[in-house]
Design a protein around this motif. Structure first.
Motif, PDB file in Angstrom:
ATOM      1  N   PRO A  10      64.469  -1.739  96.530  1.00 25.74           N
ATOM      2  CA  PRO A  10      63.541  -2.276  97.541  1.00 25.74           C
ATOM      3  C   PRO A  10      62.559  -1.217  98.043  1.00 25.74           C
ATOM      4  N   PHE A  11      62.981   0.061  98.002  1.00 23.85           N
ATOM      5  CA  PHE A  11      62.093   1.139  98.452  1.00 23.85           C
ATOM      6  C   PHE A  11      60.952   1.322  97.447  1.00 23.85           C
ATOM      7  N   VAL A  12      61.301   1.256  96.161  1.00 24.30           N
ATOM      8  CA  VAL A  12      60.259   1.312  95.132  1.00 24.30           C
ATOM      9  C   VAL A  12      59.336   0.102  95.267  1.00 24.30           C
ATOM     10  N   THR A  36      72.698   6.376  90.967  1.00 23.60           N
ATOM     11  CA  THR A  36      73.360   6.249  92.268  1.00 23.60           C
ATOM     12  C   THR A  36      73.732   7.667  92.710  1.00 23.60           C
ATOM     13  N   PRO A  37      74.283   7.797  93.928  1.00 27.84           N
ATOM     14  CA  PRO A  37      74.693   9.147  94.343  1.00 27.84           C
ATOM     15  C   PRO A  37      75.748   9.757  93.417  1.00 27.84           C
ATOM     16  N   VAL A  38      76.467   8.939  92.645  1.00 23.00           N
ATOM     17  CA  VAL A  38      77.484   9.513  91.748  1.00 23.00           C
ATOM     18  C   VAL A  38      77.016   9.567  90.294  1.00 23.00           C
ATOM     19  N   GLN A  42      69.693  10.251  85.299  1.00 23.32           N
ATOM     20  CA  GLN A  42      68.324   9.773  84.994  1.00 23.32           C
ATOM     21  C   GLN A  42      67.396   9.861  86.202  1.00 23.32           C
ATOM     22  N   MET A  43      67.875  10.456  87.275  1.00 27.55           N
ATOM     23  CA  MET A  43      67.048  10.493  88.480  1.00 27.55           C
ATOM     24  C   MET A  43      66.162  11.755  88.479  1.00 27.55           C
ATOM     25  N   PRO A  44      65.045  11.713  89.204  1.00 21.96           N
ATOM     26  CA  PRO A  44      64.076  12.822  89.159  1.00 21.96           C
ATOM     27  C   PRO A  44      64.499  14.019  90.007  1.00 21.96           C
ATOM     28  N   LEU A  50      66.678  15.469  96.290  1.00 21.52           N
ATOM     29  CA  LEU A  50      67.617  14.443  96.766  1.00 21.52           C
ATOM     30  C   LEU A  50      67.988  13.480  95.648  1.00 21.52           C
ATOM     31  N   GLY A  51      67.236  13.533  94.541  1.00 29.36           N
ATOM     32  CA  GLY A  51      67.552  12.670  93.394  1.00 29.36           C
ATOM     33  C   GLY A  51      67.377  11.199  93.701  1.00 29.36           C
ATOM     34  N   LYS A  52      66.385  10.869  94.524  1.00 31.03           N
ATOM     35  CA  LYS A  52      66.185   9.470  94.921  1.00 31.03           C
ATOM     36  C   LYS A  52      64.843   8.961  94.431  1.00 31.03           C
ATOM     37  N   ILE A  53      64.771   7.644  94.321  1.00 30.17           N
ATOM     38  CA  ILE A  53      63.505   6.981  94.019  1.00 30.17           C
ATOM     39  C   ILE A  53      63.152   6.054  95.189  1.00 30.17           C
ATOM     40  N   PRO A  54      61.879   5.825  95.431  1.00 33.11           N
ATOM     41  CA  PRO A  54      60.708   6.290  94.698  1.00 33.11           C
ATOM     42  C   PRO A  54      60.412   7.779  94.921  1.00 33.11           C
ATOM     43  N   SER A  67      59.801   6.742 100.426  1.00 34.20           N
ATOM     44  CA  SER A  67      58.844   5.627 100.356  1.00 34.20           C
ATOM     45  C   SER A  67      57.853   5.643 101.523  1.00 34.20           C
ATOM     46  N   ARG A  68      58.297   6.078 102.710  1.00 33.92           N
ATOM     47  CA  ARG A  68      57.367   6.069 103.860  1.00 33.92           C
ATOM     48  C   ARG A  68      56.231   7.050 103.649  1.00 33.92           C
ATOM     49  N   VAL A  69      56.580   8.220 103.096  1.00 37.66           N
ATOM     50  CA  VAL A  69      55.557   9.246 102.854  1.00 37.66           C
ATOM     51  C   VAL A  69      54.622   8.787 101.735  1.00 37.66           C
ATOM     52  N   ALA A  98      62.720  -2.245 108.901  1.00 36.49           N
ATOM     53  CA  ALA A  98      62.909  -2.848 107.567  1.00 36.49           C
ATOM     54  C   ALA A  98      63.614  -1.867 106.633  1.00 36.49           C
ATOM     55  N   ASP A  99      63.225  -0.592 106.692  1.00 35.32           N
ATOM     56  CA  ASP A  99      63.891   0.419 105.859  1.00 35.32           C
ATOM     57  C   ASP A  99      65.368   0.520 106.232  1.00 35.32           C
ATOM     58  N   GLY A 100      65.667   0.374 107.519  1.00 38.23           N
ATOM     59  CA  GLY A 100      67.064   0.422 107.967  1.00 38.23           C
ATOM     60  C   GLY A 100      67.872  -0.739 107.394  1.00 38.23           C
ATOM     61  N   MET A 102      67.225  -2.132 104.516  1.00 31.93           N
ATOM     62  CA  MET A 102      67.419  -1.769 103.099  1.00 31.93           C
ATOM     63  C   MET A 102      68.520  -0.717 102.959  1.00 31.93           C
ATOM     64  N   GLU A 103      68.471   0.304 103.815  1.00 33.61           N
ATOM     65  CA  GLU A 103      69.467   1.379 103.725  1.00 33.61           C
ATOM     66  C   GLU A 103      70.885   0.827 103.885  1.00 33.61           C
ATOM     67  N   ALA A 104      71.062  -0.033 104.890  1.00 29.50           N
ATOM     68  CA  ALA A 104      72.400  -0.589 105.127  1.00 29.50           C
ATOM     69  C   ALA A 104      72.829  -1.461 103.941  1.00 29.50           C
ATOM     70  N   ALA A 105      71.887  -2.236 103.404  1.00 27.01           N
ATOM     71  CA  ALA A 105      72.232  -3.116 102.271  1.00 27.01           C
ATOM     72  C   ALA A 105      72.558  -2.287 101.023  1.00 27.01           C
ATOM     73  N   VAL A 106      71.775  -1.225 100.797  1.00 32.07           N
ATOM     74  CA  VAL A 106      72.050  -0.362  99.632  1.00 32.07           C
ATOM     75  C   VAL A 106      73.423   0.301  99.794  1.00 32.07           C
ATOM     76  N   LEU A 107      73.764   0.723 101.014  1.00 25.40           N
ATOM     77  CA  LEU A 107      75.088   1.336 101.231  1.00 25.40           C
ATOM     78  C   LEU A 107      76.207   0.325 100.961  1.00 25.40           C
ATOM     79  N   VAL A 109      76.061  -2.095  98.803  1.00 23.36           N
ATOM     80  CA  VAL A 109      76.125  -2.224  97.337  1.00 23.36           C
ATOM     81  C   VAL A 109      76.844  -1.011  96.742  1.00 23.36           C
ATOM     82  N   TYR A 110      76.486   0.190  97.218  1.00 22.43           N
ATOM     83  CA  TYR A 110      77.121   1.408  96.687  1.00 22.43           C
ATOM     84  C   TYR A 110      78.618   1.415  96.956  1.00 22.43           C
ATOM     85  N   GLU A 111      79.003   0.890  98.121  1.00 19.54           N
ATOM     86  CA  GLU A 111      80.419   0.944  98.489  1.00 19.54           C
ATOM     87  C   GLU A 111      81.284   0.244  97.436  1.00 19.54           C
TER      88      GLU A 111
HETATM   89  C1  GSF Z   1      65.590   5.830 100.324  1.00 21.71           C
HETATM   90  C2  GSF Z   1      65.460   5.767  98.813  1.00 21.71           C
HETATM   91  C3  GSF Z   1      66.759   5.342  98.152  1.00 21.71           C
HETATM   92  O1  GSF Z   1      67.844   5.357  98.750  1.00 21.71           O
HETATM   93  C4  GSF Z   1      63.083   6.009 100.748  1.00 21.71           C
HETATM   94  O2  GSF Z   1      62.513   6.233  99.690  1.00 21.71           O
HETATM   95  O3  GSF Z   1      62.557   5.359 101.658  1.00 21.71           O
HETATM   96  N1  GSF Z   1      64.718   6.714 102.406  1.00 21.71           N
HETATM   97  C5  GSF Z   1      64.477   6.622 100.991  1.00 21.71           C
HETATM   98  N2  GSF Z   1      66.645   4.962  96.879  1.00 21.71           N
HETATM   99  C6  GSF Z   1      67.835   4.636  96.118  1.00 21.71           C
HETATM  100  C7  GSF Z   1      67.514   3.580  95.083  1.00 21.71           C
HETATM  101  S1  GSF Z   1      67.537   2.047  95.819  1.00 21.71           S
HETATM  102  O4  GSF Z   1      68.709   1.456  95.844  1.00 21.71           O
HETATM  103  O5  GSF Z   1      66.410   1.724  96.427  1.00 21.71           O
HETATM  104  C8  GSF Z   1      68.250   5.898  95.360  1.00 21.71           C
HETATM  105  O6  GSF Z   1      67.414   6.615  94.895  1.00 21.71           O
HETATM  106  N3  GSF Z   1      69.560   6.121  95.253  1.00 21.71           N
HETATM  107  C9  GSF Z   1      70.123   7.236  94.577  1.00 21.71           C
HETATM  108  C10 GSF Z   1      70.874   8.154  95.491  1.00 21.71           C
HETATM  109  O7  GSF Z   1      71.357   9.179  95.015  1.00 21.71           O
HETATM  110  O8  GSF Z   1      70.989   7.839  96.707  1.00 21.71           O
END
Ligand code: GSF
Length: 200
Positions: A10-12, A36-38, A42-44, A50-54, A67-69, A98-100, A102-107, A109-111
């Motif tokens: 959702p952030f992408v 994912t965090p584990v 394939q993450m940048p 932080l290895g996160k997308i976008p 994503s905010r930046v 809205a980001d909050g 998404m963050e809670a929903a992603v957590l 899913v990760y759980e």
């Molecule tokens: C959150 C990005 C994020 O958690 C933002 O860009 O606004 N605050 C950041 N992205 C997840 C992918 S997703 O489910 O949208 C991500 O990169 N997860 C990998 C990880 O290591 O947390």
């Protein structure tokens, strides 16, 4: 520019909707990156420690995240006015809300995705869902007139957050008791930029 991207994120999606809405899609090369965090193979990680997308790589200067930046940068680049000065703090706060979600929903899913089943902690999952519930109630109770106004980044983030709830947590019925938000979401989801970026 290069955008590290996954179609489910959702952030992408916030970034992609902004690119559609502001006519900048052709300026960005999409690079697939899931993880994912584990599993960050394939993450940048060299572009974003932080290895996160976008994550957005520009022709010069450091890579941009999160994503905010990135959204703020791309809005300024196009002069599209999605962060209007007159309503700036409202727009940024709505985006944060809205980001909050998404963050809670992603957590949530990760759980279940990243932990062995016997280690999933149900109260923690429900604590995330409670945050989402309170945020949805705030949208319904306090943000409807803002949502009805001209397009801005807060609205785009809300559209992406609600779309993600349908995509990953559809059985939780977030619409119940929130007719105003549900109605707004139905109309917002029919925008071309939203239809072109459905999560997959
Ligand atoms: C959150 C990005 C994020 O958690 C933002 O860009 O606004 N605050 C950041 N992205 C997840 C992918 S997703 O489910 O949208 C991500 O990169 N997860 C990998 C990880 O290591 O947390």
């Amino acid at each position: 520019m290069k955008l590290f991207h996954a179609p489910a994120s959702p952030f992408v999606r916030k970034v992609m909707v902004l690119l559609h809405e502001t006519g900048q899609l052709a300026d960005v090369e999409i690079v697939a990156a899931t993880g994912t965090p584990v599993d960050s193979a394939q993450m940048p990680v060299s572009e974003n420690p932080l290895g996160k997308i976008p994550t957005l790589v520009r022709p010069s200067g450091p890579a941009l995240f999160d994503s905010r930046v990135i959204c703020r940068y791309l809005d300024q680049r196009a002069g599209s006015g999605l962060f209007p000065e007159r309503r700036l703090w409202e727009v940024l706060t709505l985006e944060a809300l809205a980001d909050g979600i998404m963050e809670a929903a992603v957590l949530m899913v990760y759980e279940t995705r990243c932990r062995p089943e016997e280690k999933v902690h149900a109260p923690w999952v429900e604590g995330q869902w409670a945050k989402i519930g309170r945020a949805l109630n705030a949208l319904e109770g306090r943000w409807m007139s803002h949502l009805a106004g001209p397009l801005d980044m807060g609205q785009i983030a809300c559209g992406c957050a609600l779309g993600y709830l349908d995509f990953r947590l559809g059985d939780r019925d977030w619409r119940r008791g929130r007719d105003g938000v549900a109605d707004w979401e139905r109309r917002f989801a029919s925008r071309e930029s939203m239809l072109a970026t459905l999560p997959a």
